[in-house]
Enzyme design. Structure first.
Site, mmCIF file in Angstrom:
data_model
loop_
_atom_site.group_PDB
_atom_site.id
_atom_site.type_symbol
_atom_site.label_atom_id
_atom_site.label_comp_id
_atom_site.label_asym_id
_atom_site.label_seq_id
_atom_site.Cartn_x
_atom_site.Cartn_y
_atom_site.Cartn_z
ATOM 1 N N ASP A 380 -0.350 -3.034 9.993
ATOM 2 C CA ASP A 380 -0.019 -2.881 8.570
ATOM 3 C C ASP A 380 -1.317 -2.655 7.801
ATOM 4 O OD1 ASP A 380 1.608 -3.189 6.084
ATOM 5 O OD2 ASP A 380 0.349 -4.958 5.843
ATOM 6 N N ASP A 382 -3.041 -2.727 4.192
ATOM 7 C CA ASP A 382 -2.898 -3.302 2.858
ATOM 8 C C ASP A 382 -4.125 -2.896 2.042
ATOM 9 O OD1 ASP A 382 -2.616 -4.883 0.611
ATOM 10 O OD2 ASP A 382 -1.823 -6.596 1.702
ATOM 11 N N GLU A 384 -5.751 -2.062 -1.285
ATOM 12 C CA GLU A 384 -5.585 -2.320 -2.715
ATOM 13 C C GLU A 384 -6.833 -1.860 -3.479
ATOM 14 O OE1 GLU A 384 -4.298 -6.376 -3.451
ATOM 15 O OE2 GLU A 384 -3.212 -6.445 -1.574
ATOM 16 N N TYR A 452 5.351 -7.808 -7.415
ATOM 17 C CA TYR A 452 5.018 -9.110 -7.987
ATOM 18 C C TYR A 452 3.605 -8.974 -8.552
ATOM 19 C CZ TYR A 452 3.609 -9.190 -3.048
ATOM 20 O OH TYR A 452 3.133 -8.851 -1.806
#
Length: 610
Positions: A380, A382, A384, A452
């Site tokens: 995965d 991630d 950002e 979120y």
């Protein structure tokens, strides 16, 4: 976020007011029948950059099979992000080709795409399918179609997708793209010689062909067909729309005293389909271990171990990895994915993007290390955030994520999972528009938009707002900062629902110095938290500051001068109903240690998805 607490998605649109420009690249589509025209308009201008749209109109009396717009930009002006089209650049010359879902236009129909850019200039020399955008002139003497592509073959299949490759076609002027057909239905449009077709049924045979097209709109004969049967999906975890994916934070074994065994004793393991192990680091253009002691070395006593068997000093693998191995033996359908990056460790992706193949090689060698290859079922990413700002700012370009994921898919193949956690910023010109998430989607099994952390006490004076609103509401501080807008925008870019999951936070975000009970109040700063100011686990908040109301599908609470927002089993039930209505692949959450000891939040996710 690769540290205690949750992840922050701090990104507001830089401009607070945008002047709408009326300058047009071309005249409106010509009124005379028989031409394909395009009108490109600068819709926003904030001095240092702009937003724009192009609308293609099929003014002929026949169906249009694919479109390509070409134009030049003056020096100092550049298109940085595009949605609903594929962009390629050569110097100052830009080529925009239809996406897979908007290339076929019936007579009189229109299609369009949008983009953002930097600099003061605008398009010149616009053509659509080789002809002038305003309908004058024509595509010249190019009436020769490209040769049919050869060598069409399958390079991999899952239960819901097929990956294809073929040899480049030839043309007297030049091939601009390829259309992939599933039977008689166009399933994808690409500029290269590979494609992944998703949204398929498990255990089903399909026939595919490919056609090449040039700038004048000439389409080649179809390639020889290839028949592919998708994998058997079965009804077990990891298939269909019932995915329940939880992040396990590597550092939780320290202060939080949360271990793999807690996943079992809480009953959560029975409800999970996948665990994302967070996080591996990205350093020197490579995947690296985050905390080797927690991952592979920490010794567990019998009472701490998943299976009640203590680690020995000389066993080859201990730590979280060995405990996850034991958990998978108890739950054979459970998949574990190693996640790399996160809030703190995303800064290394920029260097990785300079050599995607080398990065993919390093990740594969680490994830598939013989000492723990049986523990992990994929990777995965991630990041950002690609081509945008998180803890640091990245300038790798809008194609960087696609290049990285393409290399990972090529290296990991179709038998391993490749997934990505991505921005949930659906504001105009926001993070979602800075990267070609649509183009990159073909290489992932699913995306996890982080729905979120939209709002929090990094805005110390407020206004107070729920950090995970399902929908917009009157007075929301930023348009596009809610789950429904996020999912809608990703789907509008052509990303199928079956590749999207809804994100849930197992924590709340809060302010102090608040006098108003309802959202929108002022504050003096972040409320105190156990590990970090402004954030607290659900298991603590449910007793310390019980919910007093709901807004936009999530709960909030005012206790004393503190104001918190968080999800409860009830609001999670509503969000899961939304996920089902939208046909999403399921839900994921950050992170396991925030739940109660009996796993009441994960139970709400599982029950809500059915």
């Amino acid at each position: 976020m690769s540290g205690p607490g949750g992840r922050r998605a701090m990104a507001l649109a830089g401009a607070t007011s945008l002047a709408v420009a009326t300058a047009l690249l071309t005249a409106p589509p010509a009124s005379s029948a028989g031409t394909v025209t395009a009108t490109c308009t600068k819709t926003q201008d904030w001095g240092t950059g702009f937003g724009g749209t192009c609308t293609i109109t099929n003014g002929t009396d026949a169906s249009l099979n694919g479109w390509t717009i070409e134009a030049d930009m003056p020096s100092g002006t550049a298109v940085t992000s595009v949605w609903d089209a594929t962009k390629s650049v050569s110097g100052d010359h830009y080529t925009f080709t239809n996406a897979g879902w908007n290339g076929t236009l019936a007579a009189g129909a229109t299609a369009g795409f949008g983009f953002n850019g930097t600099g003061p200039g605008w398009f010149t020399g616009c053509t659509v399918n080789g002809a002038a955008c305003d309908g004058s002139g024509g595509p010249g003497d190019d009436s020769e179609a490209p040769a049919a592509p050869s060598g069409l073959r399958s390079t991999g299949a899952t239960a819901t997708s097929v990956s294809l490759a073929w040899n480049a076609s030839t043309d007297n002027v030049g091939v601009t793209g390829y259309d992939v057909y599933r039977g008689a239905t166009k399933a994808a449009s690409v500029t290269g010689t590979t494609a992944t077709v998703g949204g398929l049924s498990a255990g089903t045979g399909y026939s595919f062909t490919v056609k090449a097209r040039d700038a004048a709109g000439n389409s080649s004969p179809a390639s020889a067909p290839v028949s592919v049967t998708t994998d058997e999906g079965g009804g077990g975890p990891g298939n269909g729309g019932g995915k329940v994916i939880g992040y396990f934070a590597e550092w939780g074994v320290y202060q939080r005293n949360y271990h793999v065994k807690n996943i079992e004793t809480s009953g959560s393991a029975d409800k999970l389909t996948h665990i994302n192990y967070a996080f591996g680091n990205v350093q020197g253009g490579k995947c690296t271990i985050g905390d080797a002691y927690a991952a592979t070395d920490k010794a567990y006593t019998a009472d701490q171990s998943v299976d009640g068997v203590a680690d020995t000093w000389d066993q080859p693998l201990r730590g979280n990895f060995n405990q996850l191995r034991k958990l998978k033996k108890l739950h054979p359908d459970l998949k574990v994915i190693w996640s790399f990056g996160g809030w703190t460790w995303s800064g290394g992706f920029g260097q990785a993007a300079q050599n995607p193949a080398a990065f993919a090689e390093s990740c594969y060698n680490l994830v598939e290390d013989p000492r723990w290859a049986d523990v992990f079922d994929g990777i995965d990413i991630d990041w950002e955030y690609p081509n945008a700002c998180g803890l640091t700012c990245d300038t790798s370009g809008p194609e960087a994520l696609e290049n990285l994921l393409s290399a990972l898919r090529s290296k990991f193949g179709s038998n391993n999972l490749v997934t990505a956690a991505i921005t949930a910023d659906a504001s105009p010109g926001g993070k979602m528009d800075a990267t070609d998430y649509a183009g990159a989607a073909q290489y992932v099994d699913w995306y996890m938009p982080m729905t979120y952390d939209y709002f929090g006490a990094w805005a110390a004076q407020g206004p107070t707002a729920p950090h995970s609103p399902l929908t917009s509401y009157p007075g929301i501080p930023q348009q596009g900062f809610n789950s429904a807008d996020t999912i809608a925008k990703l789907k509008s870019k052509g990303i199928p629902s079956s590749k999207l999951l809804l994100g849930i936070g197992f924590y709340g975000r809060g302010w102090t110095g608040v006098t108003e009970s309802e959202p929108g109040g002022t504050a003096t700063g972040a409320a105190p938290g156990t590990y970090e100011a402004g954030i607290e686990d659900y298991k603590v908040l449910k007793g310390r500051c019980p919910a007093t109301g709901t807004v936009a599908g999530t709960a909030y609470a005012k206790c004393g001068s503190q104001w918190w927002s968080y999800d409860t089993p009830s609001t999670i039930g509503g969000k899961m109903a939304y996920a089902q209505d939208e046909g999403l692949a399921g839900a994921f959450f950050w992170e396991l240690s925030g739940d109660t000891s009996n796993g009441e939040l994960i139970a709400a996710i599982k029950n809500g998805l059915g």
